[in-house]
Design a protein around this motif. Structure first.
Motif, PDB file in Angstrom:
ATOM      1  N   GLU A   1       0.823  -1.204   0.000  1.00  0.00           N
ATOM      2  CA  GLU A   1       0.000   0.000   0.000  1.00  0.00           C
ATOM      3  C   GLU A   1       0.855   1.251   0.000  1.00  0.00           C
ATOM      4  O   GLU A   1       0.548   2.242  -0.656  1.00  0.00           O
ATOM      5  CB  GLU A   1      -0.931  -0.008   1.222  1.00  0.00           C
ATOM      6  CG  GLU A   1      -2.060  -1.015   1.126  1.00  0.00           C
ATOM      7  CD  GLU A   1      -2.925  -0.777  -0.106  1.00  0.00           C
ATOM      8  OE1 GLU A   1      -3.270   0.396  -0.383  1.00  0.00           O
ATOM      9  OE2 GLU A   1      -3.229  -1.747  -0.809  1.00  0.00           O
ATOM     10  N   THR A   2       1.963   1.215   0.733  1.00  0.00           N
ATOM     11  CA  THR A   2       2.876   2.365   0.742  1.00  0.00           C
ATOM     12  C   THR A   2       3.499   2.558  -0.626  1.00  0.00           C
ATOM     13  O   THR A   2       3.615   3.683  -1.126  1.00  0.00           O
ATOM     14  CB  THR A   2       3.972   2.167   1.793  1.00  0.00           C
ATOM     15  OG1 THR A   2       3.366   2.006   3.069  1.00  0.00           O
ATOM     16  CG2 THR A   2       4.903   3.362   1.834  1.00  0.00           C
ATOM     17  N   ASP A   3       3.918   1.441  -1.273  1.00  0.00           N
ATOM     18  CA  ASP A   3       4.515   1.515  -2.594  1.00  0.00           C
ATOM     19  C   ASP A   3       3.546   2.138  -3.601  1.00  0.00           C
ATOM     20  O   ASP A   3       3.963   2.835  -4.518  1.00  0.00           O
ATOM     21  CB  ASP A   3       4.917   0.112  -3.074  1.00  0.00           C
ATOM     22  CG  ASP A   3       6.116  -0.421  -2.299  1.00  0.00           C
ATOM     23  OD1 ASP A   3       6.827   0.392  -1.693  1.00  0.00           O
ATOM     24  OD2 ASP A   3       6.313  -1.642  -2.309  1.00  0.00           O
ATOM     25  N   LYS A   4       2.256   1.858  -3.439  1.00  0.00           N
ATOM     26  CA  LYS A   4       1.265   2.397  -4.367  1.00  0.00           C
ATOM     27  C   LYS A   4       0.922   3.847  -4.055  1.00  0.00           C
ATOM     28  O   LYS A   4       0.727   4.654  -4.960  1.00  0.00           O
ATOM     29  CB  LYS A   4      -0.015   1.560  -4.310  1.00  0.00           C
ATOM     30  CG  LYS A   4       0.118   0.180  -4.920  1.00  0.00           C
ATOM     31  CD  LYS A   4      -1.218  -0.537  -4.867  1.00  0.00           C
ATOM     32  CE  LYS A   4      -1.124  -1.917  -5.528  1.00  0.00           C
ATOM     33  NZ  LYS A   4      -2.428  -2.627  -5.512  1.00  0.00           N
ATOM     34  N   SER A   5       0.821   4.191  -2.781  1.00  0.00           N
ATOM     35  CA  SER A   5       0.332   5.519  -2.416  1.00  0.00           C
ATOM     36  C   SER A   5       1.320   6.621  -2.763  1.00  0.00           C
ATOM     37  O   SER A   5       0.920   7.722  -3.152  1.00  0.00           O
ATOM     38  CB  SER A   5       0.013   5.569  -0.916  1.00  0.00           C
ATOM     39  OG  SER A   5       1.177   5.394  -0.132  1.00  0.00           O
ATOM     40  N   VAL A   6       2.624   6.345  -2.650  1.00  0.00           N
ATOM     41  CA  VAL A   6       3.615   7.387  -2.934  1.00  0.00           C
ATOM     42  C   VAL A   6       3.536   7.858  -4.382  1.00  0.00           C
ATOM     43  O   VAL A   6       3.345   9.050  -4.644  1.00  0.00           O
ATOM     44  CB  VAL A   6       5.035   6.903  -2.583  1.00  0.00           C
ATOM     45  CG1 VAL A   6       6.068   7.910  -3.062  1.00  0.00           C
ATOM     46  CG2 VAL A   6       5.163   6.690  -1.087  1.00  0.00           C
ATOM     47  N   PRO A   7       3.669   6.973  -5.390  1.00  0.00           N
ATOM     48  CA  PRO A   7       3.552   7.452  -6.770  1.00  0.00           C
ATOM     49  C   PRO A   7       2.144   7.920  -7.127  1.00  0.00           C
ATOM     50  O   PRO A   7       1.988   8.811  -7.963  1.00  0.00           O
ATOM     51  CB  PRO A   7       3.975   6.242  -7.604  1.00  0.00           C
ATOM     52  CG  PRO A   7       3.733   5.065  -6.725  1.00  0.00           C
ATOM     53  CD  PRO A   7       4.000   5.533  -5.334  1.00  0.00           C
ATOM     54  N   ARG A   8       1.134   7.318  -6.503  1.00  0.00           N
ATOM     55  CA  ARG A   8      -0.233   7.733  -6.806  1.00  0.00           C
ATOM     56  C   ARG A   8      -0.438   9.200  -6.452  1.00  0.00           C
ATOM     57  O   ARG A   8      -0.903   9.996  -7.269  1.00  0.00           O
ATOM     58  CB  ARG A   8      -1.235   6.874  -6.036  1.00  0.00           C
ATOM     59  CG  ARG A   8      -2.697   7.252  -6.300  1.00  0.00           C
ATOM     60  CD  ARG A   8      -3.606   6.506  -5.344  1.00  0.00           C
ATOM     61  NE  ARG A   8      -3.399   5.072  -5.451  1.00  0.00           N
ATOM     62  CZ  ARG A   8      -3.348   4.248  -4.404  1.00  0.00           C
ATOM     63  NH1 ARG A   8      -3.423   4.726  -3.171  1.00  0.00           N
ATOM     64  NH2 ARG A   8      -3.178   2.961  -4.583  1.00  0.00           N
ATOM     65  N   TRP A   9      -0.075   9.559  -5.230  1.00  0.00           N
ATOM     66  CA  TRP A   9      -0.251  10.950  -4.803  1.00  0.00           C
ATOM     67  C   TRP A   9       0.717  11.879  -5.510  1.00  0.00           C
ATOM     68  O   TRP A   9       0.382  13.030  -5.824  1.00  0.00           O
ATOM     69  CB  TRP A   9      -0.091  11.053  -3.286  1.00  0.00           C
ATOM     70  CG  TRP A   9      -1.304  10.579  -2.557  1.00  0.00           C
ATOM     71  CD1 TRP A   9      -1.456   9.406  -1.883  1.00  0.00           C
ATOM     72  CD2 TRP A   9      -2.565  11.252  -2.472  1.00  0.00           C
ATOM     73  NE1 TRP A   9      -2.720   9.297  -1.368  1.00  0.00           N
ATOM     74  CE2 TRP A   9      -3.425  10.417  -1.707  1.00  0.00           C
ATOM     75  CE3 TRP A   9      -3.049  12.459  -2.947  1.00  0.00           C
ATOM     76  CZ2 TRP A   9      -4.744  10.780  -1.423  1.00  0.00           C
ATOM     77  CZ3 TRP A   9      -4.364  12.813  -2.670  1.00  0.00           C
ATOM     78  CH2 TRP A   9      -5.191  11.984  -1.919  1.00  0.00           C
ATOM     79  N   ALA A  10       1.917  11.410  -5.786  1.00  0.00           N
ATOM     80  CA  ALA A  10       2.887  12.230  -6.524  1.00  0.00           C
ATOM     81  C   ALA A  10       2.363  12.552  -7.920  1.00  0.00           C
ATOM     82  O   ALA A  10       2.484  13.690  -8.400  1.00  0.00           O
ATOM     83  CB  ALA A  10       4.219  11.513  -6.609  1.00  0.00           C
ATOM     84  N   GLY A  11       1.778  11.557  -8.573  1.00  0.00           N
ATOM     85  CA  GLY A  11       1.224  11.788  -9.901  1.00  0.00           C
ATOM     86  C   GLY A  11       0.059  12.759  -9.882  1.00  0.00           C
ATOM     87  O   GLY A  11      -0.030  13.673 -10.704  1.00  0.00           O
ATOM     88  N   LEU A  12      -0.836  12.582  -8.929  1.00  0.00           N
ATOM     89  CA  LEU A  12      -2.004  13.456  -8.840  1.00  0.00           C
ATOM     90  C   LEU A  12      -1.617  14.893  -8.518  1.00  0.00           C
ATOM     91  O   LEU A  12      -2.153  15.839  -9.107  1.00  0.00           O
ATOM     92  CB  LEU A  12      -2.978  12.917  -7.781  1.00  0.00           C
ATOM     93  CG  LEU A  12      -3.708  11.623  -8.139  1.00  0.00           C
ATOM     94  CD1 LEU A  12      -4.545  11.142  -6.952  1.00  0.00           C
ATOM     95  CD2 LEU A  12      -4.598  11.822  -9.366  1.00  0.00           C
ATOM     96  N   THR A  13      -0.696  15.062  -7.576  1.00  0.00           N
ATOM     97  CA  THR A  13      -0.301  16.431  -7.215  1.00  0.00           C
ATOM     98  C   THR A  13       0.470  17.093  -8.355  1.00  0.00           C
ATOM     99  O   THR A  13       0.348  18.307  -8.563  1.00  0.00           O
ATOM    100  CB  THR A  13       0.551  16.447  -5.939  1.00  0.00           C
ATOM    101  OG1 THR A  13       1.723  15.620  -6.111  1.00  0.00           O
ATOM    102  CG2 THR A  13      -0.241  15.944  -4.748  1.00  0.00           C
ATOM    103  N   SER A  14       1.252  16.318  -9.098  1.00  0.00           N
ATOM    104  CA  SER A  14       1.975  16.883 -10.231  1.00  0.00           C
ATOM    105  C   SER A  14       1.005  17.373 -11.300  1.00  0.00           C
ATOM    106  O   SER A  14       1.149  18.487 -11.824  1.00  0.00           O
ATOM    107  CB  SER A  14       2.931  15.847 -10.819  1.00  0.00           C
ATOM    108  OG  SER A  14       3.673  16.393 -11.884  1.00  0.00           O
ATOM    109  N   ILE A  15       0.018  16.554 -11.609  1.00  0.00           N
ATOM    110  CA  ILE A  15      -1.001  16.955 -12.588  1.00  0.00           C
ATOM    111  C   ILE A  15      -1.785  18.154 -12.067  1.00  0.00           C
ATOM    112  O   ILE A  15      -2.028  19.126 -12.798  1.00  0.00           O
ATOM    113  CB  ILE A  15      -1.950  15.780 -12.881  1.00  0.00           C
ATOM    114  CG1 ILE A  15      -1.187  14.638 -13.559  1.00  0.00           C
ATOM    115  CG2 ILE A  15      -3.118  16.231 -13.750  1.00  0.00           C
ATOM    116  CD1 ILE A  15      -1.980  13.355 -13.683  1.00  0.00           C
ATOM    117  N   GLY A  16      -2.189  18.086 -10.801  1.00  0.00           N
ATOM    118  CA  GLY A  16      -2.946  19.190 -10.218  1.00  0.00           C
ATOM    119  C   GLY A  16      -2.178  20.497 -10.247  1.00  0.00           C
ATOM    120  O   GLY A  16      -2.727  21.561 -10.548  1.00  0.00           O
ATOM    121  N   GLY A  17      -0.868  20.436  -9.954  1.00  0.00           N
ATOM    122  CA  GLY A  17      -0.047  21.637  -9.982  1.00  0.00           C
ATOM    123  C   GLY A  17       0.062  22.217 -11.383  1.00  0.00           C
ATOM    124  O   GLY A  17      -0.015  23.435 -11.575  1.00  0.00           O
TER     125      GLY A  17
END
Length: 235
Positions: free
Chosen positions: A4-20
């Motif tokens: 779950e940790t392995d998935k959450s880090v890139p998941r949130w990184a991808g979303l915040t990058s797109i959002g930014g």
């Protein structure tokens, strides 16, 4: 838990990058719609500032939010890519560039005070002329921070693109596109470094936006494909 940790880090990184990236596009539209171009002449910007003060405050606040939203992408790339020199140095330069840009993200904290003095009832013509020149000098410092941050981030993006070549999960297309966008940022920054009046800085900023949209989307997609580490170890 590890999976779950392995998935959450890139998941949130991808979303915040797109959002930014999307938020920065909104910032550009906001400025064009409500602020427009600064009037010509040394006193033009400071003379107009009271009319658009709220617009600038919102602009700068959103801009700072964009920089904060982009940080997780570099942390995720440093964590997910092989620990090669291009990946580590590129990620470090990306974070450093974001830090430099963040330092200059709130220029109205300084310029609004100058504008208040400029428009004060007791300000003389000589006072206003001096304040207009101080405004120009202050704005020049913030412009220098933007240019420095752009160049540092662009160099980091080139190195990150080089590191992506070694990871088959990203593909050579994303790797070459990252390098191209980084080179565009470097060229645009160099042009502005030579000629500060050049509008090429906008091209460099749009290259940064494109990089964070493209890599953010790719990192988020890869987060759905993370290997279930724990189940493999217990199989």
């Amino acid at each position: 838990m590890t999976n779950e940790t392995d998935k959450s880090v890139p998941r949130w990184a991808g979303l915040t990058s797109i959002g930014g990236g999307l938020l920065l596009l909104v910032v550009f539209a906001w400025v064009i719609a409500f602020a427009g171009a600064d009037p010509a002449g040394p006193a033009g910007p400071i003379n107009k500032f009271p009319e658009i003060k709220t617009v600038r405050i919102v602009e700068n606040g959103f801009y700072l939010a964009v920089l904060l939203l982009w940080i997780p992408l570099y942390l995720a790339l440093c964590r997910g890519l092989a620990r090669t020199a291009p990946a580590l140095i590129g990620g470090a330069l990306g974070l450093l560039g974001l830090g430099v840009l963040a330092v200059g993200a709130i220029p109205h904290a300084a310029t609004s005070r100058l504008a208040d003095l400029y428009h004060a009832p007791g300000a003389t013509a000589a006072d206003q002329a001096t304040l207009a020149l101080i405004w120009q000098g202050t704005q020049g410092i913030y412009d220098g921070l933007v240019l420095t941050g752009l160049l540092v981030m662009a160099a980091g993006i080139v190195l990150i693109g080089r590191a992506l070549h070694a990871d088959p999960a990203y593909g050579r297309g994303i790797a070459w596109l990252s390098i191209l966008l980084g080179v565009v940022g470097l060229v645009a920054g160099t042009v502005v470094l030579i000629d500060p009046t050049s509008p090429a800085a906008a091209l460099g900023v749009f290259a940064l936006i494109a990089f964070h949209l493209v890599l953010g989307r790719k990192v988020h997609r890869l987060s759905k494909m993370v290997t279930p580490v724990m189940s493999m170890r217990t199989a």
